[in-house]
Structure formats: C-alpha cells, structure tokens
Enzyme design. Structure first.
Site, PDB file in Angstrom:
ATOM      1  N   VAL A  36      11.800 -27.390   8.738  1.00 28.87           N
ATOM      2  CA  VAL A  36      12.097 -26.127   9.419  1.00 28.87           C
ATOM      3  C   VAL A  36      11.544 -24.917   8.664  1.00 28.87           C
ATOM      4  O   VAL A  36      11.628 -23.792   9.155  1.00 28.87           O
ATOM      5  CB  VAL A  36      13.613 -25.942   9.687  1.00 28.87           C
ATOM      6  CG1 VAL A  36      14.107 -26.978  10.678  1.00 28.87           C
ATOM      7  CG2 VAL A  36      14.414 -25.942   8.395  1.00 28.87           C
TER       8      VAL A  36
ATOM      9  N   SER B  99      12.620 -30.465   5.251  1.00 26.02           N
ATOM     10  CA  SER B  99      12.730 -31.901   5.558  1.00 26.02           C
ATOM     11  C   SER B  99      11.516 -32.735   5.168  1.00 26.02           C
ATOM     12  O   SER B  99      11.583 -33.962   5.201  1.00 26.02           O
ATOM     13  CB  SER B  99      13.026 -32.102   7.045  1.00 26.02           C
ATOM     14  OG  SER B  99      14.363 -31.766   7.314  1.00 26.02           O
TER      15      SER B  99
ATOM     16  N   TYR C  23      11.314 -35.570  14.757  1.00 21.97           N
ATOM     17  CA  TYR C  23      12.571 -35.404  15.472  1.00 21.97           C
ATOM     18  C   TYR C  23      12.434 -35.839  16.930  1.00 21.97           C
ATOM     19  O   TYR C  23      11.813 -36.850  17.230  1.00 21.97           O
ATOM     20  CB  TYR C  23      13.079 -33.955  15.349  1.00 21.97           C
ATOM     21  CG  TYR C  23      13.269 -33.513  13.927  1.00 21.97           C
ATOM     22  CD1 TYR C  23      14.027 -34.275  13.039  1.00 21.97           C
ATOM     23  CD2 TYR C  23      12.680 -32.347  13.439  1.00 21.97           C
ATOM     24  CE1 TYR C  23      14.207 -33.881  11.726  1.00 21.97           C
ATOM     25  CE2 TYR C  23      12.862 -31.941  12.121  1.00 21.97           C
ATOM     26  CZ  TYR C  23      13.621 -32.713  11.275  1.00 21.97           C
ATOM     27  OH  TYR C  23      13.787 -32.329   9.982  1.00 21.97           O
TER      28      TYR C  23
ATOM     29  N   TYR D 207      20.740 -32.970  -2.041  1.00 18.99           N
ATOM     30  CA  TYR D 207      20.026 -32.821  -0.775  1.00 18.99           C
ATOM     31  C   TYR D 207      19.511 -31.392  -0.587  1.00 18.99           C
ATOM     32  O   TYR D 207      18.339 -31.170  -0.250  1.00 18.99           O
ATOM     33  CB  TYR D 207      20.943 -33.214   0.386  1.00 18.99           C
ATOM     34  CG  TYR D 207      20.312 -33.073   1.752  1.00 18.99           C
ATOM     35  CD1 TYR D 207      19.180 -33.805   2.091  1.00 18.99           C
ATOM     36  CD2 TYR D 207      20.840 -32.196   2.696  1.00 18.99           C
ATOM     37  CE1 TYR D 207      18.583 -33.669   3.341  1.00 18.99           C
ATOM     38  CE2 TYR D 207      20.263 -32.061   3.948  1.00 18.99           C
ATOM     39  CZ  TYR D 207      19.131 -32.798   4.260  1.00 18.99           C
ATOM     40  OH  TYR D 207      18.546 -32.659   5.495  1.00 18.99           O
TER      41      TYR D 207
ATOM     42  N   LYS E 283      12.180 -35.267   2.568  1.00 21.62           N
ATOM     43  CA  LYS E 283      12.768 -36.573   2.894  1.00 21.62           C
ATOM     44  C   LYS E 283      11.790 -37.720   2.647  1.00 21.62           C
ATOM     45  O   LYS E 283      12.203 -38.848   2.376  1.00 21.62           O
ATOM     46  CB  LYS E 283      13.228 -36.582   4.359  1.00 21.62           C
ATOM     47  CG  LYS E 283      14.351 -35.592   4.656  1.00 21.62           C
ATOM     48  CD  LYS E 283      14.630 -35.487   6.155  1.00 21.62           C
ATOM     49  CE  LYS E 283      15.730 -34.481   6.433  1.00 21.62           C
ATOM     50  NZ  LYS E 283      15.984 -34.294   7.884  1.00 21.62           N
TER      51      LYS E 283
END
Length: 310
Positions: free
Chosen positions: A263, A68, A245, A193, A71
């Site tokens: 992760v 992530s 998060y 993605y 992103k």
C-alpha cells in the site's frame, strides 16, 4: 525474444512518460497517516536482470515504504527456518476475500489462506519472532544483505503510525492466538510485523534484492544460494495466485508474472530466468494496488514479451 533486442533504459523512460497523468486515477493510502503525506505524483520503474543489467526511470532511486512487499522476504526466511511444517499453519490458496478479512480467518479456525494476506503474514511474523532471538534485526540484516546496502532502514514514523492504527491486524493476531496458531506474545509479533512493513527501499533496491527468485533461489550477483529452487518455485507460485490481493486473477490475466504489491505504492514482479521489475507510484486503486504500477507492469510485460504464459 524482444527483451534481448531493445534499449531497456529508453523503453522504461517511454513507458513512464505515458503514465505521467494517470496517478490522478488513484488515491494515496490514508489509513496509515504517515503514508498519506507522500506526494502522489512520484513514480519510478526499475528492472534488474540476472545477467547483471540494471535500468531505471523516474523516481526509481527514491526510497519508499515497502509495506506488504516485505511479506516476500519474511516468507523466504520462515521457509528457510522451519521448512515444510510451515504449511500446516498457513495454506497456499487464494483467499477471495479482502487482504485483512477477519471473517474468513474465523471460518477456517485460525489458519490463514496464504502467507501474503495480512493474517498469513502475521503468522509468518510469529514464526520469525519465535525462531530468532532478535527477529527484527535478523529481518533487516537479511534485506540489507540481499540489496547489498547497509543503509536500508526502518522509517520510525511509519512504524509508530502502524502501531497506533493497527487494531484490525491486532484482532487477526489475537484470533489466531485463540485457535493456538500464534506461539509468541501478540504484541511482539505485531511489533515485528509493523517493523518489516515500515522498511524503506527504492525500486532499484527491491528489484536487485529479489533477483534470487528469478534465478532458482541463487543470488546471481554473489552466486550464493538464498533458498532452494523448490522454495523459489513455491514463493513464485503463491505470488502468481495471491500476491495482488483480490486483483491477482486480473493481474495474471493481463500481466502474467508472479508479483507482490504494497500500500506504499510499490509493485514487484518476478520474471523467472530473466530478472525482476519494480514499479512505484503511491496512488492506489480500490483493490489497494498502485494504479500506475498496474499499468506499467502490463505495458512492459507486453512490450518485452515477459509473461510466463507466453
């Protein structure tokens, strides 16, 4: 300030040594099988400063799956490509829900809460897929340019694992498609993605590649503008409120820096006007953030007085 008067290399080594057994408190991500095989006791930390210093300790030059953290790069690319209309399709609010929540997305009619939860990042992937003829290559080229390394690549084993086990992400994409908020074909969007999430980089490469966010959008090494100062501000603001998060509030409270986790065990934190910190340790806490990474970030920020709230 303390950060200018201490031996950075020595301090990183000391902080890492203090964490050598804390990886036992976390659990390596196993919902993507290719990530479950990573050794849990690996850990590294790197700091890159806008005045050209690079320091690191432990496994800071060992490549790992950025997941992530990708992103952040995607968001910058999308903002550069389509500008403010992006914010009609994705919001900039903390979600207060798990990063892969489908319930919230349905409540809010297919508009993701922010671009760094999974639904938001899939929306960003749609923007890139729709606006670049070869979006995966464009993404990889962008990252390589920022890191100054043409050897950065996609781990195909992780990519295939993501593709096989990405049903919830597919559900998010199809739900957004049903609300008219995904323009490209869903399999193409998901392929982009999963590709960006499967890129492997080291702590040192990540820290240096994101220096522009600490320098008002300008890469301090090349002096090239990567994004506007206004957009660098927006990215850092989103990372401050949503990058960790459901632990974003706690991270702001205890660390006080714009940050993003993945992760794969990586965490990056931007220190505006100073540089970028990247930590890596695969075992995660219940929020999906690296156990050791959280500790390291809190400790180095306190030791060097780096919090933006000082």
């Amino acid at each position: 300030m303390k950060k200018n008067t201490i031996d950075l290399q020595e301090k990183l080594q000391e902080l890492l040594l203090a964490e050598r057994n804390n990886y036992l408190q976390g659990k390596v991500a196993d919902y993507i099988p290719a990530l479950a095989n990573v050794k849990p006791d690996l850990m590294g930390i790197s700091v890159a400063t806008i005045d050209g210093k690079i320091a690191g300790a432990g496994d800071y030059q060992q490549p790992f799956s950025i997941q992530s953290i990708s992103k952040v790069f995607g968001l910058v690319m999308a903002m550069n490509r389509i500008g403010d209309p992006l914010w009609q399709r994705v919001r900039m609010e903390p979600s207060g829900q798990p990063f892969n929540s489908i319930i919230q997305l349905e409540w809010e009619k297919g508009i993701p809460r922010n671009p760094v939860i999974n639904a938001g990042a899939i929306l960003i992937s749609d923007v890139l897929t729709s606006h670049f003829s070869a979006s995966k290559l464009a993404f990889l080229t962008f990252v390589r340019k920022l890191a100054g390394n043409d050897n950065i690549h996609v781990d195909n084993q992780v990519y295939l694992s993501e593709l096989k086990h990405g049903n919830l992400n597919a559900a998010l994409a199809y739900l957004m498609k049903s609300f008219g908020n995904i323009e490209a074909e869903v399999p193409d969007v998901l392929s982009h993605y999963f590709t960006q999430c499967s890129i492997v980089m080291s702590c040192q490469q990540l820290a240096t590649s994101l220096l522009f966010l600490a320098n008002k959008g300008i890469d301090p090494r090349s002096q090239k503008r990567i994004c506007s100062a206004r957009d660098a501000h927006k990215v850092n603001a989103i990372l401050s409120t949503s990058g960790m998060y459901d632990q974003s509030g706690e991270f702001a409270f205890s660390v006080g820096l714009p940050a993003k986790s993945g992760v794969g065990g990586g965490v990056i934190a931007v220190v505006p006007g100073y540089g970028v910190i990247c930590t890596w340790s695969p075992p995660l806490n219940s929020f999906g953030n690296s156990t050791v990474g959280m500790n390291l970030m809190a400790n180095i920020t306190e030791e060097l007085a780096l919090s933006i709230y000082h």
